[in-house]
Design a protein around this motif. Structure first.
Motif, PDB file in Angstrom:
ATOM      1  N   SER A 109      28.677  62.477  37.849  1.00  0.00           N
ATOM      2  CA  SER A 109      30.019  61.849  38.364  1.00  0.00           C
ATOM      3  C   SER A 109      30.081  60.488  38.151  1.00  0.00           C
ATOM      4  N   TRP A 110      31.249  60.136  38.346  1.00  0.00           N
ATOM      5  CA  TRP A 110      31.561  58.587  38.017  1.00  0.00           C
ATOM      6  C   TRP A 110      32.527  58.094  39.262  1.00  0.00           C
ATOM      7  N   GLY A 111      32.148  56.805  39.526  1.00  0.00           N
ATOM      8  CA  GLY A 111      33.037  56.122  40.445  1.00  0.00           C
ATOM      9  C   GLY A 111      34.187  55.427  39.815  1.00  0.00           C
ATOM     10  N   GLN A 112      35.152  54.718  40.644  1.00  0.00           N
ATOM     11  CA  GLN A 112      36.302  54.212  40.046  1.00  0.00           C
ATOM     12  C   GLN A 112      36.186  52.985  39.322  1.00  0.00           C
ATOM     13  N   GLY A 113      34.993  52.346  39.318  1.00  0.00           N
ATOM     14  CA  GLY A 113      34.988  50.907  38.661  1.00  0.00           C
ATOM     15  C   GLY A 113      35.632  49.870  39.387  1.00  0.00           C
ATOM     16  N   THR A 114      34.571  48.694  39.406  1.00  0.00           N
ATOM     17  CA  THR A 114      34.921  47.502  40.001  1.00  0.00           C
ATOM     18  C   THR A 114      35.090  46.370  38.792  1.00  0.00           C
ATOM     19  N   GLN A 115      35.995  45.631  38.950  1.00  0.00           N
ATOM     20  CA  GLN A 115      36.210  44.620  38.024  1.00  0.00           C
ATOM     21  C   GLN A 115      35.295  43.359  38.204  1.00  0.00           C
ATOM     22  N   VAL A 116      34.663  42.904  37.055  1.00  0.00           N
ATOM     23  CA  VAL A 116      33.748  41.587  37.312  1.00  0.00           C
ATOM     24  C   VAL A 116      34.383  40.988  36.296  1.00  0.00           C
ATOM     25  N   THR A 117      34.782  39.646  36.515  1.00  0.00           N
ATOM     26  CA  THR A 117      35.293  38.612  35.498  1.00  0.00           C
ATOM     27  C   THR A 117      34.593  37.277  35.863  1.00  0.00           C
ATOM     28  N   VAL A 118      33.851  36.842  34.676  1.00  0.00           N
ATOM     29  CA  VAL A 118      33.200  35.595  34.541  1.00  0.00           C
ATOM     30  C   VAL A 118      33.789  34.547  33.762  1.00  0.00           C
ATOM     31  N   SER A 119      34.285  33.402  34.473  1.00  0.00           N
ATOM     32  CA  SER A 119      34.664  32.062  33.836  1.00  0.00           C
ATOM     33  C   SER A 119      33.941  31.323  33.223  1.00  0.00           C
ATOM     34  N   SER A 120      34.068  30.723  32.115  1.00  0.00           N
ATOM     35  CA  SER A 120      33.261  29.879  31.614  1.00  0.00           C
ATOM     36  C   SER A 120      33.342  28.452  32.156  1.00  0.00           C
TER      37      SER A 120
END
Length: 120
Positions: A109-120
């Motif tokens: 089973s899979w979850g819906q996902g969570t966004q990770v954004t890393v800025s430089s």
């Protein structure tokens, strides 16, 4: 089971995040729990996992920076991410796999996902 991932966000390079995967059902009998990520235009890729045999597996990019952990009493799996880099930017998914080995994780089973954004 239904899985819900949370804890993503926008951070700067070098910072840390802790992702949580909460399961609607018990995970105590399922060793094979994993985190995957999918960057734009790329395939979903295994980041870290508890293997069916009871060990852990990390992608080379995550070794030394990410730690997978679990609390069976809370039906939750965590991904502690430190020293984040722009190339860690992706949607992170949790997976209650049917089977995980040193080669990868399969099914489940899979979850819906969570966004990770890393800025430089």
């Amino acid at each position: 089971v239904q899985l819900q991932a949370s804890g993503g966000g926008l951070v700067q390079a070098g910072e840390s995040l802790r992702l949580t995967c909460a399961s609607s059902g018990s995970i105590s009998k399922n060793n094979a729990m994993a985190w995957f990520r999918q960057a734009p235009g790329k395939q979903r890729k295994l980041v870290a996992a508890f293997t069916t045999a009871g060990g852990t597996k990390y992608d080379d990019s995550a070794k030394g920076r990410f730690t997978i952990s679990r609390d069976n009493s809370k039906n939750s799996v965590y991904l502690q991410m430190t020293n984040l880099k722009p190339e860690d930017t992706a949607v992170y998914y949790c997976n209650a796999a049917e089977y995980c080995s040193g080669y990868g994780c399969y099914g489940g089973s899979w979850g819906q996902g969570t966004q990770v954004t890393v800025s430089s």
